[in-house]
Each structure stands twice: as structure tokens, then as C-alpha cells.
Write a protein that holds these residues in place. Structure first.
Motif, mmCIF file in Angstrom:
data_model
loop_
_atom_site.group_PDB
_atom_site.id
_atom_site.type_symbol
_atom_site.label_atom_id
_atom_site.label_comp_id
_atom_site.label_asym_id
_atom_site.label_seq_id
_atom_site.Cartn_x
_atom_site.Cartn_y
_atom_site.Cartn_z
ATOM 1 N N UNK A 262 0.865 -1.177 0.000
ATOM 2 C CA UNK A 262 0.000 0.000 0.000
ATOM 3 C C UNK A 262 0.903 1.228 0.000
ATOM 4 N N UNK A 263 0.834 1.980 -1.079
ATOM 5 C CA UNK A 263 1.582 3.232 -1.200
ATOM 6 C C UNK A 263 0.577 4.368 -1.309
ATOM 7 N N UNK A 264 0.593 5.264 -0.367
ATOM 8 C CA UNK A 264 -0.309 6.417 -0.390
ATOM 9 C C UNK A 264 -1.756 5.993 -0.617
ATOM 10 N N UNK A 265 -2.200 4.998 0.136
ATOM 11 C CA UNK A 265 -3.598 4.531 0.155
ATOM 12 C C UNK A 265 -4.011 3.816 -1.126
ATOM 13 N N UNK B 26 -10.855 -16.269 -11.999
ATOM 14 C CA UNK B 26 -11.000 -15.733 -10.648
ATOM 15 C C UNK B 26 -9.911 -14.702 -10.376
ATOM 16 N N UNK B 27 -10.275 -13.674 -9.603
ATOM 17 C CA UNK B 27 -9.311 -12.643 -9.232
ATOM 18 C C UNK B 27 -9.433 -12.347 -7.740
ATOM 19 N N UNK B 28 -8.284 -12.113 -7.127
ATOM 20 C CA UNK B 28 -8.242 -11.667 -5.736
ATOM 21 C C UNK B 28 -7.098 -10.676 -5.602
ATOM 22 N N UNK B 29 -7.056 -10.004 -4.459
ATOM 23 C CA UNK B 29 -5.990 -9.035 -4.195
ATOM 24 C C UNK B 29 -5.447 -9.238 -2.795
ATOM 25 N N UNK B 30 -4.138 -9.059 -2.679
ATOM 26 C CA UNK B 30 -3.465 -9.048 -1.387
ATOM 27 C C UNK B 30 -2.746 -7.718 -1.286
ATOM 28 N N UNK B 31 -3.052 -6.983 -0.225
ATOM 29 C CA UNK B 31 -2.326 -5.745 0.036
ATOM 30 C C UNK B 31 -1.450 -5.958 1.258
ATOM 31 N N UNK C 201 -6.584 -0.607 6.720
ATOM 32 C CA UNK C 201 -6.680 -0.392 5.276
ATOM 33 C C UNK C 201 -8.009 0.298 5.008
ATOM 34 N N UNK C 202 -8.001 1.256 4.133
ATOM 35 C CA UNK C 202 -9.245 1.933 3.759
ATOM 36 C C UNK C 202 -10.070 0.984 2.905
ATOM 37 N N UNK C 203 -11.367 0.922 3.163
ATOM 38 C CA UNK C 203 -12.227 0.001 2.409
ATOM 39 C C UNK C 203 -12.198 0.304 0.917
ATOM 40 N N UNK C 204 -11.932 1.549 0.548
ATOM 41 C CA UNK C 204 -11.900 1.936 -0.865
ATOM 42 C C UNK C 204 -10.715 1.333 -1.624
ATOM 43 N N UNK C 205 -9.704 0.860 -0.896
ATOM 44 C CA UNK C 205 -8.530 0.267 -1.542
ATOM 45 C C UNK C 205 -8.926 -0.849 -2.507
ATOM 46 N N UNK C 206 -9.915 -1.599 -2.140
ATOM 47 C CA UNK C 206 -10.336 -2.772 -2.902
ATOM 48 C C UNK C 206 -11.036 -2.420 -4.220
ATOM 49 N N UNK C 207 -11.591 -1.242 -4.319
ATOM 50 C CA UNK C 207 -12.447 -0.872 -5.439
ATOM 51 C C UNK C 207 -11.833 -1.109 -6.830
ATOM 52 N N UNK D 54 -11.870 -12.038 -3.413
ATOM 53 C CA UNK D 54 -11.673 -11.385 -2.130
ATOM 54 C C UNK D 54 -10.447 -10.494 -2.176
ATOM 55 N N UNK D 55 -10.352 -9.633 -1.184
ATOM 56 C CA UNK D 55 -9.152 -8.851 -0.910
ATOM 57 C C UNK D 55 -8.787 -9.115 0.541
#
Length: 171
Positions: free
Chosen positions: A75-78, A110-115, A122-128, A143-144
Motif C-alpha cells: 500500500x503506497x499512499x492509500x 477468478x481474481x483476488x488481491x493481497x495488500x 486499510x481503507x475500504x476503498x482500496x479494494x475498489x 476477495x481482498x
């Protein structure tokens, strides 16, 4: 197909904390491949497609072998890293001309994200961007999960549980 799942690592440091989290994921499920975007030359998106001779399309052709794609980023600058954002921007190349054929092959995957950040926040908007990109491309968003590494390169129990949960989501 080698394995069913691939991690796309987009970090300024190939062996930083995000990679440590990915290595912990590989202990849980070792049949996951990793593509480090730092190993490739990927130009920025441009409307004239001047970067068509870089490594982006080759990476996409490789990714299409997999059923599941996990994007991993610090996570860089949100937000996601510049490396991963450049990759995401280049997905626009798959919406035009002869590359549409490749773009359509992402449908149903399928797609997922790991931060990975400095703590559990983590801000919920990160996942958007991940969720909406999957939706736009016809992919199944899984999922994230947000992770971090503690002093001494320790993966916290809470993070290990999240990684295990993500693996189950793909099963």
C-alpha cells in the motif's frame, strides 16, 4: 497449465514485505506461481499503443494459462503500487483491436488481491479498483485480504489466517 493460480507481484522491492507475505502463502499452498513485474519492461498506457513491443502482452499470454489470478501489492499512499497500477492501466490494451481476443479470455477467471501495509488498517476503498476491474472484465472477484509483517519478518497469526482463508476461497 503449470499450476491453477498465479500471483502477480507489483512492488518496488522484489524481496520486500509483500514478497514475504507471498512466501507465507506459498508455504500454505505451494502450487502457486509468482510473476514479479520488476522482471519485465512494461510501458505506460498510451492511446497510440506505442508500447506494443514491451513485455505486457507476453505476461498476459502467460497469465491466461491460469484459472485464478492474485494481485499482490504494497500500500503506497492509500493505493496500489505504481508497478501494479501501470499493469492495470495496460489492461486497456486488451479492449481494442486484435488484443480483444486476449482480453475476452480473462472472462470467467477468478481474481483476488493481497495488500501489504505497515499495520492492520486499510481503507475500504482500496479494494475498489480490483473489484470493479474484475466486474468489467467478466472475472469472478473472490476477495481482498490486507496483510502486514511484524518486526523480525514475522507473519502475524491474523495474517496467516487470512492467507489460509484466501486459499480456501480459491478451492
Amino acid at each position: 497449465m503449470k499450476n491453477k493460480t498465479v500471483v502477480i507481484l507489483g512492488s518496488a522491492r522484489s524481496f520486500g514485505n509483500t514478497r514475504k507475505v507471498i512466501d507465507a502463502l506459498l508455504v500454505i499452498k505451494n502450487d502457486i506461481d509468482v510473476i514479479d513485474l520488476n522482471d519485465f519492461n512494461i510501458g505506460y498506457y498510451d492511446y497510440g499503443f506505442k508500447n506494443s513491443d514491451d513485455d505486457f502482452l507476453g505476461i498476459i499470454q502467460n497469465i491466461l494459462q491460469y484459472e485464478s489470478i492474485i494481485f499482490a501489492t504494497p500500500v503506497y499512499w492509500y493505493s496500489m503500487s505504481a508497478q501494479l497500477k501501470t499493469f492495470f492501466d495496460r489492461i486497456s490494451d486488451l479492449l481494442h483491436g486484435e488484443n480483444k481476443v486476449l482480453g475476452r479470455q480473462l472472462r470467467g477467471k477468478q481474481m483476488a488481491a493481497i495488500s501489504c501495509g505497515s499495520d492492520d488498517e486499510i481503507k475500504k476503498e482500496f479494494e475498489m479498483p480490483f473489484k470493479e476491474s474484475a466486474n468489467y472484465l467478466g472475472m469472478k472477484y473472490i476477495n481482498h485480504i490486507h496483510t502486514w509483517v511484524e518486526a523480525g519478518d514475522k507473519i502475524p497469526d491474523k495474517v496467516a489466517k487470512r492467507l489460509k482463508s484466501l486459499v480456501k476461497d480459491f478451492s
